[in-house]
Write a protein that holds these residues in place. Structure first.
Motif, PDB file in Angstrom:
ATOM      1  N   LEU A  19      11.235  40.405  -1.075  1.00  0.00           N
ATOM      2  CA  LEU A  19      11.171  41.005   0.255  1.00  0.00           C
ATOM      3  C   LEU A  19      10.369  40.137   1.211  1.00  0.00           C
ATOM      4  N   ALA A  20       9.313  39.521   0.713  1.00  0.00           N
ATOM      5  CA  ALA A  20       8.544  38.609   1.561  1.00  0.00           C
ATOM      6  C   ALA A  20       9.414  37.422   1.965  1.00  0.00           C
ATOM      7  N   ALA A  21      10.211  36.945   1.023  1.00  0.00           N
ATOM      8  CA  ALA A  21      11.109  35.820   1.313  1.00  0.00           C
ATOM      9  C   ALA A  21      12.171  36.229   2.328  1.00  0.00           C
ATOM     10  N   LEU A  22      12.688  37.433   2.184  1.00  0.00           N
ATOM     11  CA  LEU A  22      13.690  37.931   3.125  1.00  0.00           C
ATOM     12  C   LEU A  22      13.090  37.992   4.525  1.00  0.00           C
ATOM     13  N   ASP A  23      11.880  38.519   4.607  1.00  0.00           N
ATOM     14  CA  ASP A  23      11.186  38.616   5.878  1.00  0.00           C
ATOM     15  C   ASP A  23      10.964  37.230   6.479  1.00  0.00           C
ATOM     16  N   LEU A  24      10.548  36.301   5.628  1.00  0.00           N
ATOM     17  CA  LEU A  24      10.324  34.919   6.066  1.00  0.00           C
ATOM     18  C   LEU A  24      11.602  34.320   6.649  1.00  0.00           C
ATOM     19  N   GLU A  64       7.012  23.216   3.261  1.00  0.00           N
ATOM     20  CA  GLU A  64       5.607  23.531   3.559  1.00  0.00           C
ATOM     21  C   GLU A  64       5.495  24.923   4.166  1.00  0.00           C
ATOM     22  N   LEU A  65       6.422  25.245   5.045  1.00  0.00           N
ATOM     23  CA  LEU A  65       6.379  26.555   5.683  1.00  0.00           C
ATOM     24  C   LEU A  65       6.670  27.653   4.671  1.00  0.00           C
ATOM     25  N   VAL A  66       7.638  27.429   3.805  1.00  0.00           N
ATOM     26  CA  VAL A  66       7.946  28.427   2.778  1.00  0.00           C
ATOM     27  C   VAL A  66       6.701  28.699   1.953  1.00  0.00           C
ATOM     28  N   LEU A 118       4.699  32.216   1.839  1.00  0.00           N
ATOM     29  CA  LEU A 118       4.674  32.981   0.585  1.00  0.00           C
ATOM     30  C   LEU A 118       3.313  32.951  -0.088  1.00  0.00           C
ATOM     31  N   SER A 119       2.329  32.362   0.564  1.00  0.00           N
ATOM     32  CA  SER A 119       1.007  32.293  -0.085  1.00  0.00           C
ATOM     33  C   SER A 119       0.351  33.660  -0.161  1.00  0.00           C
ATOM     34  N   GLY A 120       0.945  34.643   0.486  1.00  0.00           N
ATOM     35  CA  GLY A 120       0.441  36.000   0.361  1.00  0.00           C
ATOM     36  C   GLY A 120       1.062  36.762  -0.790  1.00  0.00           C
ATOM     37  N   PRO A 166      -4.274  30.532  -7.674  1.00  0.00           N
ATOM     38  CA  PRO A 166      -3.445  29.614  -6.888  1.00  0.00           C
ATOM     39  C   PRO A 166      -2.224  30.322  -6.297  1.00  0.00           C
ATOM     40  N   THR A 167      -1.972  30.013  -5.034  1.00  0.00           N
ATOM     41  CA  THR A 167      -0.773  30.525  -4.385  1.00  0.00           C
ATOM     42  C   THR A 167       0.243  29.389  -4.307  1.00  0.00           C
ATOM     43  N   ALA A 168       1.363  29.687  -3.649  1.00  0.00           N
ATOM     44  CA  ALA A 168       2.398  28.660  -3.487  1.00  0.00           C
ATOM     45  C   ALA A 168       1.882  27.460  -2.709  1.00  0.00           C
ATOM     46  N   SER A 169       0.810  27.630  -1.970  1.00  0.00           N
ATOM     47  CA  SER A 169       0.244  26.502  -1.214  1.00  0.00           C
ATOM     48  C   SER A 169      -0.634  25.606  -2.068  1.00  0.00           C
ATOM     49  N   GLU A 170      -1.046  26.070  -3.223  1.00  0.00           N
ATOM     50  CA  GLU A 170      -1.970  25.278  -4.045  1.00  0.00           C
ATOM     51  C   GLU A 170      -1.294  24.572  -5.207  1.00  0.00           C
ATOM     52  N   VAL A 171      -0.086  24.992  -5.551  1.00  0.00           N
ATOM     53  CA  VAL A 171       0.575  24.407  -6.722  1.00  0.00           C
ATOM     54  C   VAL A 171       1.678  23.473  -6.251  1.00  0.00           C
TER      55      VAL A 171
END
Lengths: 161, 802
Positions: free
Chosen positions: A114-119, A129-131, A135-137, B715-720
């Motif tokens: 769902l986060a990906a869909l929102d993105l 980089e943006l993805v 998605l870092s949340g 780690p999140t997607a930004s760290e790996v």
């Protein structure tokens, strides 16, 4: 003993279906979806916000359902993971997740999808980089994220062509 | 067997659909009618006598069914303990602590209510009267004479002291040109699966059913049956879908005992779902070790001997099984993969007033690799040699395989020098050095770290709990309609067993993967087995399935031969059994099944009705316990890998970012390369977490400071970064099919690789990294203390010496 909670009536439209319920004012939206509506696809990983497993779409925006009360969703339109596939057919994102081995235990998957869909709705042509930043949340403990990133980029590419 | 099989190919997963559509059945998704919820009161003192617990107000709170203290439940069950293990000191602990709490978070009372909200309301009304005792939080303080004792009868805080010496260590140190000493530390951190622990118990008609988010239902059954006094045939344990385990769910928890006891007492089903704070506070911790290493080398870089004094902090010790097991694995693993016969270790497993330590992916190997690889790099730097060259000089050579190490480990196969050389070559170290120079000229600090290691898999139970063994079991059944069901003694927490196990069975029987369904997790629904941990899936799990399928295949061929009226020189493919090299001939499997189930009068002589077989894989090369010299080969096979990490360090902020990660790994044959790579990537993400971000921090009062994910940073997607993976194949010698385990390797390399990379990035500052996590404050501290530097001055973005 005097009850120290109150109740409210709420109406929510979840995955296209109207629901009317009387709820404790303090029940979390996530618990309402899981327990009252039986939609257990939305998962609780932390109940504090950082993990994102409980992500649902509320009036078109990604929100953490563990950080909202059900009463705050009164009148809202909600999409949970269960609402993504139509008539048994998987959403392109779901198919792409499978193709790219973007899930292992599956616990983060509903929130991640769902986060990906929102993105993708906000950024139809994201770069890697943006993805990753967007998605870092959403924490995943199994995959190392590479398959997830590949899946999202693949769908973005397809939506373009 | 012939025909195109899927073993070795990256087919997509069969289990994905339910997870993608939110229809998995994790423990909190299960509805058990009438289930009550438990909220657990946990100690807020690190070490205290429990003088009294006031449950009156809680009992009167809305929706509360009952409230219990430790004294209420203790008479109803045997305590849990590690009494089965002869070489450790014993402690015993009840579901709820009775008179003494030994860590913040220890369960001391339980509130049972109609729902979790009301249970937690009532929990807030519980008053506990503590008499604080002196607490000991630091492991080195815990071993000093006069330290406060956790277990008075022990007379010290040593759960286990294990010295071992092999070869001629003293002679090695005499012969050396250099002897270097260093202290290395691994912090306390752990697996943190995204799904917390949880269980539901229901007791009806003398039978207890426990659903639990566990990695080994039969072990849970075994231990709880003993504690509860319920025979195992009246105790059913079910592992539903599990949202990650990583070893943290490879234990038997007092909460599982608690919920079972409550269900029996209240004659109502009882549910406990842990929240994240509880998970971090009172779940399984791991990895906290201090190594005092002495390494003896010749000036050409040849390592002659190694001594390692290891202090393992295992927390309060109240956990089945205890954290000594990973620490023992650390101690015996340190010299792997080097030709190092002169090795001595002195392991002390020490209890402290912190949460108990146990299993976490890697199981002691990351800590061992950190100490060994950092020591190699230390020698290299001191002698002015390239770290890769020192490794090549000392790695076990392929002509030395199989190699018996100084601790008895029997390394079966692998070309360690070639693995490392391939990694360095394909990474292109010279090109990186140029890139590093250009970056440096532009004010950026990049660094590279190269490490290698061995990953053990398919272990015996001995160091864990002295029960079971190294085997596992499976049953394969061809149903009357020729669909195939595989019953395995393992369970999945994301390892893709529904796919990879189906691949193994499908190939062995000559049917499609779609025709095979894997059943697992229910002690009443599958065969007895020892669960999933230690890379057992591809080794003993798959091995047992293959054995069962091959046994069944014999019967299938015999029946088919009888139908076809030919000698049984047949083969299977695409669901048909046909004469060898004549695929046009033959019968479909369903015809064989019809004879076996319905037309049994057509069975050949000596064959009984039915089409199912049980297979076992019991590794022939695994020792059940150490020999008289303390030597033991504990695992069926050993993978190896080389990891190369590139980092960028900001010397002003101290931040470290992993830019690139490069892996050459040899896990023997692979059932499903896609699954293998997913396991490696996931392990590396956790390894990066441990190297840079994750730490369970206790203050001097034994209070956990990192009890939420805002403080315990994962780690999140930004760290790996993306992980480049190349495969080599040295088949496992003792595993049919040649598969080695690969689930843990990803966690083993990153700590040492990233530490080396940070040192390389900050070489001009004279930084030496001897501990993890390499946090910003540590980096800044190391820069400040760096050789030849007086401190850091931040001027216009450039960090200069003072």
């Amino acid at each position: 003993m005097k009850p120290f909670v109150g109740e409210r009536e709420i109406s929510v439209r979840v995955n296209g279906v109207e629901h009317h319920a009387t709820v404790d004012v303090r029940i979390l939206l996530a618990d309402f979806l899981r327990q009252d509506l039986g939609l257990t696809g939305t998962h609780l990983g932390c109940e504090q916000g950082p993990c994102g497993a409980c992500t649902v779409l509320l009036n078109g925006e990604a929100v953490r359902s563990c950080l909202m009360f059900a009463v705050q969703a009164n009148g809202a339109e909600i999409t949970t993971i269960e609402g993504l596939s139509r008539n048994g057919a998987l959403h392109p994102l779901q198919e792409s997740f499978s193709r790219n081995h973007a899930l292992q235990c599956g616990f983060c998957t509903p929130g991640m999808v769902l986060a990906a869909l929102d993105l993708l709705r906000r950024h139809p042509q994201p770069n890697e980089e943006l993805v990753r930043a967007e998605l870092s949340g959403n924490l995943c403990r199994c995959t190392g994220y590479e398959g997830i990133v590949d899946a999202v980029l693949e769908v973005a590419g397809r939506m373009q062509s | 067997m012939s025909g195109t099989g899927t073993v070795g190919t990256p087919i997509l997963r069969k289990e994905d659909r339910r997870f993608l559509t939110g229809r998995g059945s994790y423990i909190d998704d299960l509805q058990v009618r009438g289930a009550l919820s438990v909220a657990i009161v946990r100690s807020v003192q690190p070490h205290a006598l429990i003088e009294g617990i006031e449950l009156g107000a809680a009992r009167c709170s809305g929706g509360v069914e009952a409230a219990f203290a430790g004294t209420d439940l203790a008479p109803l069950a045997q305590p849990l303990s590690m009494a089965a293990v002869p070489f450790v000191k014993h402690a015993a602990w009840h579901a709820l602590a009775v008179d003494r709490a030994r860590f913040v978070g220890e369960p001391i009372a339980a509130i049972v209510a109609t729902d979790r909200y009301r249970a937690e309301d009532a929990r807030a009304l519980v008053e506990v009267n503590y008499q604080p005792l002196e607490a000991v939080v630091d492991v080195e303080a815990a071993v000093r004479p006069g330290a406060p004792l956790l277990y008075d009868e022990w007379k010290d805080n040593l759960l286990l002291r294990l010295p071992h010496e092999a070869g001629d260590v003293a002679g090695a140190f005499d012969d050396a040109d250099v002897v270097l000493k260093e202290r290395f530390q691994s912090q306390r951190y752990t697996g943190v699966p995204l799904e917390t622990r949880g269980c539901i118990a229901s007791y009806e008609h003398g039978k207890l059913t426990l659903w639990s988010s566990t990695q080994w239902p039969f072990m849970v059954r075994m231990v709880l049956a003993e504690a509860l006094g319920i025979p195992e045939n009246r105790l059913r344990v079910v592992a539903p879908d599990v949202g990650g385990g990583f070893g943290n769910k490879q234990h038997v928890f007092r909460e599982e005992l608690l919920v079972s006891l409550l269900a029996v007492q209240l004659e109502r089903p009882v549910k406990w779902i842990e929240d994240r704070s509880e998970n971090l506070l009172a779940g399984v911790h791991s990895r906290e070790q201090i190594h005092e290493v002495e390494i003896a080398a010749k000036s050409d870089g040849r390592i002659l001997g190694l001594r390692d004094r290891i202090l393992a902090d295992i927390g309060s010790g109240a956990l089945y099984f205890q954290g000594f097991a990973p620490a023992v694995v650390t101690a015996v693993s340190v010299p792997n993969p080097y030709d190092l016969p002169n090795y001595a270790f002195d392991l002390a497993c020490v209890v402290t007033n912190k949460a108990p330590c146990g299993a976490y992916r890697g199981f002691g190997m990351p800590e061992a690799t950190f100490a060994m690889e950092r020591s190699i790099d230390l020698v290299a730097r001191h002698l002015g040699l390239a770290p890769v060259d020192v490794r090549i000089r000392n790695l076990i050579r392929p002509d030395q395989m199989p190699y018996r190490t100084s601790t008895g480990t029997l390394l079966d196969s692998g070309d360690y020098p070639a693995t490392l050389e391939q990694a360095v070559r394909s990474f292109d170290l010279p090109a990186f050095r140029k890139e590093q120079e250009r970056a440096r000229a532009g004010g950026r600090y990049l660094g590279v770290g190269v490490v290698n290691f061995v990953e053990a898999s398919g272990p015996t139970m001995f160091p864990n709990a002295n029960r079971g063994g190294a085997y596992d079991r499976a049953m394969v059944r061809v149903e009357p309609d020729a669909s195939v069901t595989v019953f395995t003694g393992l369970t999945s927490q994301g390892q893709s067993h529904e796919t990879s196990f189906a691949q193994v069975a499908a190939d062995a029987l000559g049917v499609s993967v779609e025709a095979v369904r894997v059943v697992a997790g229910d002690t009443e629904g599958t065969v007895f087995g020892l669960g999933t941990w230690g890379g057992r899936g591809s080794t003993v799990g798959a091995g047992a399935i293959r054995a069962a399928a091959e046994k069944l295949l014999e019967k299938i061929l015999s029946i088919a031969a009888s139908i076809l009226q030919v000698p049984p020189d047949l083969e299977t493919a695409d669901g048909r059994i046909h004469v060898r090299d004549d695929p046009g001939s033959g019968v479909p499997l369903v015809d064989v099944a019809r004879v076996a189930y319905h037309e049994t009068f057509r069975l050949p002589k000596g064959q009984e009705p039915g089409l199912e077989a049980i297979g076992v894989f019991d590794p022939p090369n695994v020792d059940p316990f150490p020999d008289q010299s303390g030597l033991m080969n504990a695992c069926v096979t050993y993978s190896n890998a080389a990891h190369i990490a590139v980092v960028e360090v900001d010397p002003g902020l101290g931040t470290v970012k992993v830019l690139r990660y490069h892996v050459v790994e040899d896990c023997g044959a692979m059932i499903n390369p896609m699954v293998v790579e997913g396991q490696i990537r996931g392990g590396i993400a956790q390894g990066i977490g441990g190297a840079l971000y994750e730490e369970l921090v206790y203050d001097e009062n034994g209070q956990l400071q990192s009890a939420g994910l805002m403080d315990y940073l994962m780690p999140t997607a930004s760290e790996v970064p993306r992980v480049h993976i190349e495969h080599r194949e040295s088949p496992a010698v003792y595993v049919p099919g040649g598969f080695k385990g690969t689930g843990e390797g990803g966690t083993i390399g990153p700590g040492a690789a990233i530490a080396a990379a940070v040192e390389d990035a900050l070489a001009s500052f004279g930084v030496q990294v001897t501990r993890t996590p390499v946090s910003p404050s540590l980096v800044l501290d190391l820069i400040e203390k760096g050789q030849g530097r007086w401190g850091r001055i931040f001027r216009g973005g450039e960090v200069c010496s003072g």
